[in-house]
Design a protein around this motif. Structure first.
Motif, mmCIF file in Angstrom:
data_model
loop_
_atom_site.group_PDB
_atom_site.id
_atom_site.type_symbol
_atom_site.label_atom_id
_atom_site.label_comp_id
_atom_site.label_asym_id
_atom_site.label_seq_id
_atom_site.Cartn_x
_atom_site.Cartn_y
_atom_site.Cartn_z
ATOM 1 N N ILE A 1 0.816 -1.226 0.000
ATOM 2 C CA ILE A 1 0.000 0.000 0.000
ATOM 3 C C ILE A 1 0.848 1.276 0.000
ATOM 4 O O ILE A 1 0.358 2.347 -0.357
ATOM 5 N N HIS A 2 2.109 1.214 0.455
ATOM 6 C CA HIS A 2 2.979 2.396 0.497
ATOM 7 C C HIS A 2 3.978 2.369 -0.658
ATOM 8 O O HIS A 2 4.212 1.325 -1.267
ATOM 9 N N TYR A 3 4.564 3.533 -0.952
ATOM 10 C CA TYR A 3 5.574 3.557 -2.003
ATOM 11 C C TYR A 3 6.874 2.946 -1.481
ATOM 12 O O TYR A 3 7.142 2.909 -0.278
ATOM 13 N N LEU A 4 7.712 2.447 -2.398
ATOM 14 C CA LEU A 4 8.948 1.745 -2.065
ATOM 15 C C LEU A 4 10.141 2.490 -2.646
ATOM 16 O O LEU A 4 10.062 3.051 -3.742
ATOM 17 N N ILE A 5 11.261 2.445 -1.914
ATOM 18 C CA ILE A 5 12.470 3.182 -2.304
ATOM 19 C C ILE A 5 13.580 2.183 -2.626
ATOM 20 O O ILE A 5 13.811 1.219 -1.881
ATOM 21 N N LEU A 6 14.302 2.436 -3.723
ATOM 22 C CA LEU A 6 15.407 1.570 -4.139
ATOM 23 C C LEU A 6 16.650 1.854 -3.303
ATOM 24 O O LEU A 6 16.986 3.017 -3.023
ATOM 25 N N SER A 7 17.351 0.795 -2.910
ATOM 26 C CA SER A 7 18.578 0.945 -2.131
ATOM 27 C C SER A 7 19.535 -0.182 -2.474
ATOM 28 O O SER A 7 19.130 -1.274 -2.851
ATOM 29 N N ASP A 8 20.857 0.106 -2.332
ATOM 30 C CA ASP A 8 21.864 -0.943 -2.481
ATOM 31 C C ASP A 8 22.696 -1.068 -1.206
ATOM 32 O O ASP A 8 23.772 -1.671 -1.203
ATOM 33 N N ARG A 9 22.190 -0.535 -0.085
ATOM 34 C CA ARG A 9 22.900 -0.608 1.191
ATOM 35 C C ARG A 9 22.623 -1.974 1.837
ATOM 36 O O ARG A 9 21.929 -2.083 2.874
ATOM 37 N N VAL A 10 23.172 -2.998 1.214
ATOM 38 C CA VAL A 10 22.884 -4.376 1.620
ATOM 39 C C VAL A 10 23.369 -4.644 3.034
ATOM 40 O O VAL A 10 22.677 -5.297 3.847
ATOM 41 N N CYS B 63 10.390 -13.500 -1.694
ATOM 42 C CA CYS B 63 10.956 -14.844 -1.814
ATOM 43 C C CYS B 63 11.470 -15.407 -0.496
ATOM 44 O O CYS B 63 11.855 -16.582 -0.439
ATOM 45 N N LEU B 64 11.514 -14.572 0.561
ATOM 46 C CA LEU B 64 11.996 -14.980 1.892
ATOM 47 C C LEU B 64 13.489 -15.292 1.920
ATOM 48 O O LEU B 64 13.977 -15.896 2.869
ATOM 49 N N LEU B 65 14.227 -14.878 0.896
ATOM 50 C CA LEU B 65 15.667 -15.051 0.882
ATOM 51 C C LEU B 65 16.339 -13.807 1.465
ATOM 52 O O LEU B 65 15.741 -12.713 1.485
ATOM 53 N N PRO B 66 17.581 -13.915 1.937
ATOM 54 C CA PRO B 66 18.259 -12.769 2.554
ATOM 55 C C PRO B 66 18.421 -11.598 1.590
ATOM 56 O O PRO B 66 18.474 -11.770 0.369
ATOM 57 N N ILE B 67 18.523 -10.407 2.158
ATOM 58 C CA ILE B 67 18.768 -9.205 1.360
ATOM 59 C C ILE B 67 20.255 -9.173 1.015
ATOM 60 O O ILE B 67 21.098 -8.780 1.834
ATOM 61 N N VAL B 68 20.596 -9.610 -0.194
ATOM 62 C CA VAL B 68 22.002 -9.713 -0.597
ATOM 63 C C VAL B 68 22.285 -8.944 -1.876
ATOM 64 O O VAL B 68 23.400 -8.976 -2.385
ATOM 65 N N THR B 69 21.293 -8.254 -2.402
ATOM 66 C CA THR B 69 21.478 -7.473 -3.619
ATOM 67 C C THR B 69 20.539 -6.281 -3.555
ATOM 68 O O THR B 69 19.821 -6.087 -2.560
ATOM 69 N N SER B 70 20.516 -5.449 -4.583
ATOM 70 C CA SER B 70 19.680 -4.245 -4.596
ATOM 71 C C SER B 70 18.239 -4.582 -4.239
ATOM 72 O O SER B 70 17.710 -5.614 -4.663
ATOM 73 N N PHE B 71 17.605 -3.688 -3.498
ATOM 74 C CA PHE B 71 16.271 -3.997 -2.983
ATOM 75 C C PHE B 71 15.455 -2.711 -2.867
ATOM 76 O O PHE B 71 15.976 -1.599 -2.860
ATOM 77 N N TYR B 72 14.148 -2.902 -2.761
ATOM 78 C CA TYR B 72 13.223 -1.818 -2.446
ATOM 79 C C TYR B 72 12.762 -2.000 -1.006
ATOM 80 O O TYR B 72 12.553 -3.132 -0.550
ATOM 81 N N TYR B 73 12.584 -0.885 -0.290
ATOM 82 C CA TYR B 73 12.098 -0.964 1.085
ATOM 83 C C TYR B 73 11.047 0.108 1.329
ATOM 84 O O TYR B 73 10.970 1.119 0.627
ATOM 85 N N CYS B 74 10.242 -0.128 2.359
ATOM 86 C CA CYS B 74 9.182 0.807 2.724
ATOM 87 C C CYS B 74 9.625 1.579 3.959
ATOM 88 O O CYS B 74 10.096 0.987 4.947
#
Length: 511
Positions: free
Chosen positions: A325-334, A345-356
C-alpha cells in the motif's frame, strides 16, 4: 492379410484370450499372429485381405452409411467417435462401411488401388499395406499417431508413404506463411539438413530456388512468431543468423550449440536462441502468435504500477507496487539490512532492494520487477500463472509452506514459490556447494551428488565434469532463527542467483 513385416500364421490363442488389433474386440479362438506382435481375428484378417485385393464381395451385405457432418466442420467435434481403419480420420466424415466385426472403413479407402507406381520409389511398385512396423512416411517424415492404418509400402526396401501423401502431385507447390516465396517439391530422395529446423532429413524435401533453402515438408508450416513458456518475450523464427548477433549460441532448453546456418527461434530483446525441435517439442508449451502487431498481454503486465522517480541511469528509485500500500524506495545498502529477508521470496537481502519507510517491508529489485502474470516451463496448464501473496500455500515444486509471494495457477490452483521460480528460470546458475556454474537438464537421468538418490530425471549439472546436483534433498536448516524444511540445493542456487544478478544475464554462464 497385407502386412509390411511379412506373413501371418494361424495359431491357437496362447493365453486363452487376446484382443484383435483391428477391431479391438477380445476373443479366445484361433488367431492370425504376426512375429511383430499383432493378433487378428480370422474374420478380420480375411476381410482386410479381400479389401486389399479389391474383392469387395465381403462388403456386399454391409450397407453404406452417409456422412453425418460436413467435412468443412473439421475434426474437433469428432474426437471421440469411431475412426476409419484405413486413414484414421473420423468415420462419419465420409461415406463408409461399418461391419458387425467393428472393422470400420471409408468407401474411398476400401477402393484404393492395390498397387501403385510412384516417382519417389522407382525400384518396385508400392503395395497397399497395413503399417505394422509403424514406419515413418518417406514424403512427410511423420508416423501416424492415431494408429498404424493403411500405407503404400515396399517391404524389401522398408519404404512407406501415407495414402494421402502418395496421392499428391509431384509438381506440388506450397505457399508458406513463414517465407515470402512458395516451396516446390524436390524430386530426389537425398539426405539433407533442413534449413528451417536444423535437423537431418532423408525423405522428400521442399526447396525455395530463390533463397536456396531446402526444408522438410512439415517445416513449411512453422509459425513465424510464438510465445513460449520458456521465455518471457515472443520468439521469432529465422532461417539463419550472423554469429556476431549472439554472445552465446547455446540453446536455452538443451544447452547444446545452435547452428546459425540453419533455422532457429530467437528473442530479439534478449538475444537468446532456441533449437526449433526443443521449443516446439511440447505443443502445450507454446502458442502461435497470429497478429504480429498486437502486443501480448503477458508481456505488458508489470508488478510496478507506477514509477515516481528515476535516477540518472534510468532505474526506478521510487515506485508503487501492486502488492504493497505504500511507495517503495530503491537501495543498495545491503550491509545495513543483513538481518532482513525479502517479503517476496523470503531469501536474505544480498542485492539491490526496495524498502518501505513506513513499515518493515522489503523486496529484492528482481522480485519487485517480476510480472503480474508469467508462463513457466515446469507447469503443465495452459493459462499463465498469476502473482499472489498474503495466503498460506504449499509450493508444488519444493513442498514448503509459505505465505510469501507465489505464482498461482487459476486452473489447477497449484502455487509455486518465488525461490523455485528463480532457480528454475532458464540460464546458468552457481551454487555455494560447487565452484562451477550449473545448468538444468530436463531430460537427463542420473544420481544426485548431495543426497545420493539415483535415477532422478531433471538435474542441475556441470557438463564438463559430469558433476550432478539436484534439489530433492530435504533437511532442516536455520534461516534467521526459523527452522524450515527446504530443498537445500534449490535454496542455495536461488541465493547465489540474486547475488550475481547485477553482473549476469540469463543464458550467460555466471562467474
Amino acid at each position: 492379410m497385407f502386412l509390411l513385416c511379412g506373413a501371418l500364421w494361424v495359431l491357437p490363442s496362447q493365453d486363452g484370450e487376446y484382443a484383435c488389433d483391428f477391431c479391438d474386440k477380445e476373443d479366445n479362438e484361433f488367431v492370425y499372429h504376426c512375429s511383430c506382435g499383432l493378433d487378428f481375428h480370422i474374420k478380420c484378417a480375411l476381410l482386410t485381405f479381400n479389401i486389399a485385393e479389391n474383392n469387395l464381395k465381403e462388403l456386399d451385405h454391409v450397407a453404406l452409411q452417409h456422412p453425418l457432418i460436413s467435412t468443412e466442420n473439421g475434426n474437433e467435434e469428432l474426437e471421440d467417435v469411431s475412426k476409419c481403419f484405413g486413414c484414421w480420420e473420423p468415420l462419419a466424415k465420409f461415406t463408409h462401411f461399418s461391419p458387425d466385426c467393428g472393422f470400420n472403413l471409408h468407401e474411398k479407402c476400401a477402393k484404393l488401388p492395390f498397387k501403385l507406381n510412384h516417382v519417389w520409389h522407382r525400384k518396385h511398385p508400392l503395395v497397399l499395406q497395413f503399417n505394422s512396423q509403424r514406419l515413418s512416411c518417406k514424403i512427410c517424415g511423420e508416423t501416424s499417431r492415431m494408429g498404424s492404418g493403411f500405407v503404400y509400402g515396399c517391404s524389401p526396401c522398408k519404404f512407406v508413404v501415407h495414402i494421402e501423401c502418395a496421392s499428391q502431385s509431384p509438381l506440388q507447390v506450397i505457399k508458406s506463411t513463414n517465407h515470402e516465396h512458395p516451396f516446390t517439391v524436390f524430386l530426389r530422395q537425398v539426405p539433407f539438413t533442413c534449413d528451417a529446423c536444423g535437423t537431418e532429413g532423408n525423405h522428400v524435401a521442399y526447396t525455395c530456388g530463390t533463397c536456396n533453402i531446402i526444408i522438410h515438408k512439415n517445416c513449411i508450416s512453422l509459425p513465424r512468431i510464438i510465445k513460449s513458456k520458456w521465455h518471457d518475450h515472443r520468439l521469432l523464427h529465422t532461417y539463419f543468423h550472423h554469429i556476431e548477433d549472439f554472445r552465446v549460441l547455446d540453446c536455452i532448453i538443451c544447452h547444446d550449440e545452435v547452428n546459425t546456418e540453419h533455422g532457429s527461434y530467437y528473442c530479439s530483446k534478449c538475444t537468446v536462441i532456441f533449437h526449433v525441435k526443443c521449443v516446439m517439442k511440447d505443443k502445450d508449451s507454446y502458442e502461435i502468435v497470429e497478429n504480429e502487431d498486437e502486443e501480448s498481454p503477458d508481456e505488458s503486465v508489470s508488478s510496478i504500477t507506477k514509477v515516481l522517480e528515476r535516477n540518472d541511469a534510468g532505474e526506478a528509485t521510487v515506485i508503487e507496487h501492486f502488492k504493497h500500500i505504500h511507495y517503495l524506495i530503491l537501495s543498495d545498502r545491503v550491509g545495513e539490512y543483513d538481518d532482513k529477508c525479502c517479503d517476496g521470496c523470503l531469501l536474505p537481502i544480498v542485492t539491490s532492494f526496495y524498502y518501505c519507510t513506513q513499515c518493515d517491508f522489503f523486496l529484492h529489485k528482481f522480485c519487485a520487477e517480476l510480472p503480474k502474470v508469467k508462463h513457466v516451463w515446469h507447469h503443465r496448464c495452459r493459462p499463465a500463472l498469476v502473482l499472489t501473496s498474503n495466503e498460506v500455500f504449499e509450493c508444488v515444486r519444493c513442498l514448503c509452506l509459505s505465505n510469501a509471494f507465489a505464482y498461482k495457477c487459476e486452473e489447477c490452483e497449484q502455487c509455486t514459490c518465488l525461490r523455485c521460480i528463480i532457480a528454475l528460470t532458464p540460464g546458468a546458475r552457481t551454487c555455494l556447494g560447487h565452484k562451477h556454474p550449473l545448468l538444468f537438464y530436463t531430460e537427463y537421468k542420473g544420481p544426485c551428488v548431495p543426497c545420493g538418490k539415483d535415477d532422478i530425471k531433471g538435474l542441475f549439472r556441470y557438463i564438463q565434469k559430469a558433476i550432478s546436483v539436484m534439489y530433492v534433498k530435504k533437511v532442516e536448516i536455520q534461516i534467521f532463527g526459523f527452522t524450515i524444511v527446504q530443498h537445500v540445493i534449490l535454496l542455495l542456487i536461488s541465493i547465489v542467483f540474486l547475488v550475481n544478478i547485477r553482473s549476469s544475464n540469463l543464458g550467460v554462464l555466471l562467474k
